[in-house]
Design a protein around this motif. Structure first.
Motif, short mmCIF file in Angstrom:
data_model
loop_
_atom_site.label_atom_id
_atom_site.label_comp_id
_atom_site.label_asym_id
_atom_site.label_seq_id
_atom_site.Cartn_x
_atom_site.Cartn_y
_atom_site.Cartn_z
N GLN A 1 0.83 -1.21 0.00
CA GLN A 1 0.00 0.00 0.00
C GLN A 1 0.87 1.26 0.00
OE1 GLN A 1 -2.78 -1.26 3.36
NE2 GLN A 1 -4.04 0.20 2.22
N TYR A 2 1.93 1.22 0.78
CA TYR A 2 2.85 2.36 0.86
C TYR A 2 3.49 2.64 -0.50
CZ TYR A 2 6.93 5.13 2.11
OH TYR A 2 7.89 6.11 2.15
N VAL A 3 3.96 1.60 -1.15
CA VAL A 3 4.58 1.75 -2.48
C VAL A 3 3.56 2.27 -3.47
CG1 VAL A 3 5.64 0.49 -4.40
CG2 VAL A 3 6.40 0.05 -2.05
N SER A 4 2.35 1.75 -3.41
CA SER A 4 1.27 2.22 -4.29
C SER A 4 0.99 3.70 -4.04
CB SER A 4 0.01 1.39 -4.04
OG SER A 4 -1.08 1.92 -4.74
N LEU A 5 0.94 4.09 -2.78
CA LEU A 5 0.73 5.49 -2.42
C LEU A 5 1.81 6.38 -3.02
CD1 LEU A 5 -0.54 7.81 -0.65
CD2 LEU A 5 1.00 7.03 1.15
N LYS A 6 3.05 5.96 -2.89
CA LYS A 6 4.16 6.76 -3.42
C LYS A 6 4.10 6.86 -4.94
CE LYS A 6 6.20 8.11 0.26
NZ LYS A 6 6.31 9.53 0.55
N LYS A 7 3.73 5.77 -5.61
CA LYS A 7 3.59 5.80 -7.07
C LYS A 7 2.48 6.75 -7.50
CE LYS A 7 5.39 1.20 -8.10
NZ LYS A 7 5.06 -0.17 -8.55
N GLU A 8 1.33 6.66 -6.83
CA GLU A 8 0.22 7.54 -7.16
C GLU A 8 0.57 9.00 -6.88
OE1 GLU A 8 -3.85 6.39 -6.05
OE2 GLU A 8 -3.01 4.41 -5.59
N SER A 9 1.28 9.22 -5.80
CA SER A 9 1.71 10.57 -5.45
C SER A 9 2.65 11.13 -6.52
CB SER A 9 2.38 10.57 -4.08
OG SER A 9 2.83 11.86 -3.73
N ALA A 10 3.59 10.31 -6.98
CA ALA A 10 4.53 10.74 -8.02
C ALA A 10 3.79 11.04 -9.33
CB ALA A 10 5.60 9.68 -8.25
N ALA A 11 2.82 10.20 -9.69
CA ALA A 11 2.04 10.44 -10.91
C ALA A 11 1.24 11.73 -10.78
CB ALA A 11 1.10 9.25 -11.17
N LEU A 12 0.67 11.96 -9.62
CA LEU A 12 -0.08 13.19 -9.37
C LEU A 12 0.81 14.41 -9.49
CD1 LEU A 12 -2.90 14.19 -8.62
CD2 LEU A 12 -2.30 13.87 -6.22
N LYS A 13 2.02 14.34 -8.94
CA LYS A 13 2.97 15.45 -9.05
C LYS A 13 3.34 15.71 -10.50
CE LYS A 13 4.94 15.00 -4.48
NZ LYS A 13 6.04 14.51 -3.67
N GLY A 14 3.51 14.64 -11.28
CA GLY A 14 3.81 14.79 -12.70
C GLY A 14 2.70 15.52 -13.44
N GLU A 15 1.47 15.15 -13.17
CA GLU A 15 0.31 15.82 -13.79
C GLU A 15 0.26 17.28 -13.37
OE1 GLU A 15 -3.24 13.68 -12.64
OE2 GLU A 15 -2.39 11.78 -13.31
N PHE A 16 0.51 17.52 -12.10
CA PHE A 16 0.50 18.88 -11.55
C PHE A 16 1.52 19.76 -12.27
CE2 PHE A 16 2.16 21.64 -7.96
CZ PHE A 16 1.11 22.54 -7.98
N VAL A 17 2.73 19.25 -12.43
CA VAL A 17 3.79 20.03 -13.10
C VAL A 17 3.41 20.31 -14.54
CG1 VAL A 17 6.17 19.91 -13.95
CG2 VAL A 17 5.66 19.32 -11.57
N GLU A 18 2.86 19.33 -15.22
CA GLU A 18 2.46 19.53 -16.62
C GLU A 18 1.36 20.60 -16.72
OE1 GLU A 18 4.01 18.48 -19.36
OE2 GLU A 18 5.44 17.68 -17.90
N GLU A 19 0.40 20.55 -15.83
CA GLU A 19 -0.66 21.57 -15.84
C GLU A 19 -0.10 22.95 -15.49
OE1 GLU A 19 -4.91 21.36 -14.40
OE2 GLU A 19 -4.18 19.37 -13.80
N LEU A 20 0.75 22.98 -14.48
CA LEU A 20 1.32 24.26 -14.05
C LEU A 20 2.16 24.90 -15.15
CD1 LEU A 20 2.65 24.17 -10.38
CD2 LEU A 20 0.76 25.47 -11.32
N HIS A 21 2.87 24.07 -15.90
CA HIS A 21 3.73 24.62 -16.94
C HIS A 21 2.94 25.34 -18.03
CE1 HIS A 21 7.18 25.40 -19.34
NE2 HIS A 21 6.72 24.67 -20.34
N GLN A 22 1.67 25.06 -18.12
CA GLN A 22 0.83 25.80 -19.07
C GLN A 22 0.60 27.23 -18.60
OE1 GLN A 22 0.11 24.18 -21.94
NE2 GLN A 22 1.24 22.50 -20.99
#
Length: 141
Positions: A92-113
């Protein structure tokens, strides 16, 4: 001179808000002021930035509420759980970290706009600095 007036306004505004808000609201208001100042957002940038930031913040909070609770409880009860439960919690912890990293990636892509990569890094620094300020204040109290 403009910055001094701006800072004075933030503190005056913040102190008035502080008396009328809960601690969470106070912290959020101070964080918004800190980030806005640190990033030196234009009016247009701020209008586009804050909805993205708030959406990401809500998603992150939700992710940690849903997934981190079980892991945290498992860590707190480490002396009484069996190996299978520990394995599930680590997954669960590893899954949480993966989802968190994916969310951060989406956030950065949106912010860069909306803002430059340099301002995105400035945001990370502003958030880190704000947390340091909170910790320092917490230690004083």
């Amino acid at each position: 001179m403009k910055k001094i007036i701006y800072i004075a306004f933030i503190f005056l505004f913040s102190s008035q808000l502080i008396s009328a808000q809960t601690d969470d609201d106070k912290i959020k208001s101070l964080k918004i002021a800190h980030i806005t100042k640190a990033l030196d957002l234009s009016k247009k940038e701020a209008e586009d930035f804050w909805p993205i930031y708030n959406k990401y913040d809500e998603k992150t909070d939700h992710l940690y509420e849903v997934k981190w609770c079980d892991v945290k409880n498992g860590i707190d009860l480490i002396d009484t759980i069996d190996e299978e439960t520990a394995q599930n919690l680590v997954k669960q912890y590893v899954s949480l970290k993966k989802e968190s990293a994916a969310l951060k990636g989406e956030f950065v892509e949106e912010l860069h706009q909306v803002i430059s990569y340099k301002k995105i890094l400035m945001l990370k620094k502003a958030e880190r600095d704000f947390h340091k300020i909170l910790l320092k204040q917490y230690k004083r109290d």
